[in-house]
Design a protein around this motif. Structure first.
Motif, PDB file in Angstrom:
ATOM      1  N   VAL A   1       0.821  -1.221   0.000  1.00 35.08           N
ATOM      2  CA  VAL A   1       0.000   0.000   0.000  1.00 35.08           C
ATOM      3  C   VAL A   1       0.855   1.271   0.000  1.00 35.08           C
ATOM      4  N   PRO A   2       1.799   1.438   0.931  1.00 37.60           N
ATOM      5  CA  PRO A   2       2.641   2.650   0.851  1.00 37.60           C
ATOM      6  C   PRO A   2       3.492   2.694  -0.413  1.00 37.60           C
TER       7      PRO A   2
ATOM      8  N   ALA B   1       1.373   4.116  -3.024  1.00 40.25           N
ATOM      9  CA  ALA B   1       1.217   5.557  -2.788  1.00 40.25           C
ATOM     10  C   ALA B   1       2.407   6.336  -3.345  1.00 40.25           C
ATOM     11  N   ILE B   2       3.616   5.809  -3.174  1.00 42.86           N
ATOM     12  CA  ILE B   2       4.811   6.452  -3.728  1.00 42.86           C
ATOM     13  C   ILE B   2       4.742   6.466  -5.248  1.00 42.86           C
TER      14      ILE B   2
ATOM     15  N   GLU C   1       2.433   9.117  -6.635  1.00 46.50           N
ATOM     16  CA  GLU C   1       3.000  10.468  -6.619  1.00 46.50           C
ATOM     17  C   GLU C   1       3.815  10.726  -7.882  1.00 46.50           C
TER      18      GLU C   1
ATOM     19  N   LEU D   1      -4.922   1.874   3.597  1.00 47.16           N
ATOM     20  CA  LEU D   1      -5.314   2.767   2.509  1.00 47.16           C
ATOM     21  C   LEU D   1      -5.844   4.094   3.045  1.00 47.16           C
TER      22      LEU D   1
ATOM     23  N   LYS E   1      -4.721   5.843   5.298  1.00 46.21           N
ATOM     24  CA  LYS E   1      -3.615   6.767   5.598  1.00 46.21           C
ATOM     25  C   LYS E   1      -3.128   7.505   4.359  1.00 46.21           C
ATOM     26  N   HIS E   2      -3.616   7.104   3.187  1.00 46.62           N
ATOM     27  CA  HIS E   2      -3.174   7.697   1.921  1.00 46.62           C
ATOM     28  C   HIS E   2      -4.411   8.114   1.111  1.00 46.62           C
TER      29      HIS E   2
ATOM     30  N   ALA F   1      -5.064  10.173  -1.341  1.00 47.04           N
ATOM     31  CA  ALA F   1      -4.947  10.216  -2.805  1.00 47.04           C
ATOM     32  C   ALA F   1      -4.963   8.802  -3.383  1.00 47.04           C
ATOM     33  N   LEU F   2      -4.269   7.880  -2.729  1.00 44.61           N
ATOM     34  CA  LEU F   2      -4.252   6.495  -3.189  1.00 44.61           C
ATOM     35  C   LEU F   2      -5.627   5.860  -3.042  1.00 44.61           C
ATOM     36  N   ARG F   3      -6.296   6.152  -1.957  1.00 44.84           N
ATOM     37  CA  ARG F   3      -7.632   5.596  -1.744  1.00 44.84           C
ATOM     38  C   ARG F   3      -8.575   6.015  -2.864  1.00 44.84           C
TER      39      ARG F   3
ATOM     40  N   SER G   1      -7.928   3.914  -6.060  1.00 42.52           N
ATOM     41  CA  SER G   1      -7.844   2.468  -5.887  1.00 42.52           C
ATOM     42  C   SER G   1      -9.202   1.844  -5.627  1.00 42.52           C
TER      43      SER G   1
END
Length: 353
Positions: free
Chosen positions: A22-23, A26-27, A30, A50, A52-53, A55-57, A60
């Protein structure tokens, strides 16, 4: 604005599972803002990470499954138990169904290859897929394959690896006629096992517009970047890969120890820290993380099982770039347009099938 690229992730694969996937995603988001993700795995594990992020959520979708492949599962066992249900299988199937352009997993290599072959099939006339890696060299980068898909290869299979590796080099490096070398214990034609010597003879005698055959190369040529594509079977290739990664970490540890040894060394580091930073980046194996499964009717990327989020992001970005390059179409065109150069020279009487 170009259309987004959807990548399917096996969120439960690897030594750390979703805690890294997941992280890492997220990277990658970006750096590649137009990427979208399908995350396959346990929603109860993925959703809190998810959250915690944000933008990723938003980019996704979680596809829940209770089944995942363990790192110590045998490929046949994983295929029987995890077929149709596991996070690994479903990520690959998303590529087959056209929901995703590529799949990425840090999970069990053997299981991933078995499932990818069973689900996506190999493109004709390839009978054995390979894992190809992009290898940092003194000249820039090279393609090395096979780095762990299968153990052993006969001459015809080595020749097919050369064709596929050259196609990948043309796509990635934009080289019209990449140079190809066979990894061997020496550059002399009399050295090596019979499969390597026979493959070398075939490549020498078969002119190809797709690539230029350089000849045999040795282990130190990997780092020199002597050729654009280095071909070997998976046993030797995987050992070479792990040895290079270990050497990079060893050199980094030596440098840290030397810098901390005295006050003068620490002062010297302050003046040369830009150079040390560049060296550290070059030696970081996470930046080259991600093996490409070649020869399949779809893009599958294998991330190192023990990598961190930064390394997993590199594998995701590799999947993104391969999708943008149109890798599958390029390799299929290359394989079908290239004459089956191994066929005329080989027969069952030669002991090579």
């Amino acid at each position: 604005m170009p259309a987004s690229i959807t990548i399917a992730l096996d969120a439960m694969g690897g030594d750390f599972g979703a805690a890294v996937v997941v992280p890492g995603a997220a990277i990658a988001l970006e750096r590649r803002p137009d990427v979208r993700f399908l995350l396959y795995g346990d929603e109860n594990v993925i959703a809190p990470l998810l959250a915690k992020h944000p933008a990723l959520r938003a980019a996704s979708e979680i596809r829940h499954t209770d089944v995942f492949v363990r790192m110590d599962d045998k490929p046949s066992q994983a295929l029987r138990a995890g077929r149709y249900k596991s996070s690994m299988w479903q990520a690959i199937e998303a590529v087959k169904n056209g929901e995703a352009r590529a799949a990425v997993s840090a999970g069990n290599t053997g299981a991933l290859m078995a499932m990818a072959m069973f689900c996506l099939k190999t493109m004709a006339p390839v009978d054995r897929p390979a894992i190809a890696g992009i290898w940092p060299t003194l000249r820039g980068e090279s393609i090395v394959l096979d780095i762990g898909a299968t153990i052993g290869a006969d001459a015809r299979q080595l020749v097919n690896l050369a064709v596929m590796g050259a196609a990948l080099a043309r796509a990635v490096f934009d080289i019209e006629q990449p140079t190809v070398g066979l990894l061997n214990v020496g550059v002399e034609e009399i050295k090596g096992n019979e499969a390597v010597k026979e493959a070398g003879r075939i490549l020498r005698e078969s002119a190809s517009e797709q690539f230029a055959y350089h000849g045999f190369v040795e282990g130190d040529d990997l780092g020199k970047g002597t050729v654009d594509v280095v071909v070997t079977e998976g046993f030797a290739g995987n050992i070479a890969l792990k040895a290079a990664e270990g050497t990079a970490r060893q050199v980094s540890a030596y440098l840290r120890s030397a810098i901390e040894r005295s006050l003068m060394a620490r002062i010297g580091y302050l003046f040369a820290r830009g150079a040390f930073r560049a060296l550290r980046e070059k030696l970081d194996p996470r930046r080259s993380n991600g093996g490409i499964f070649l020869g399949l009717n779809g893009i599958v990327i294998k991330s190192h099982g023990g990598t961190d989020a930064f390394g997993f992001a590199a594998a995701v970005e590799l999947a993104y770039d391969m999708s943008r390059f149109g890798l599958i179409d390029r390799i299929r065109d290359s394989v079908t347009q290239t004459r089956p150069i191994a066929a005329p020279a080989l027969s069952e009487s030669d002991g090579i099938v």
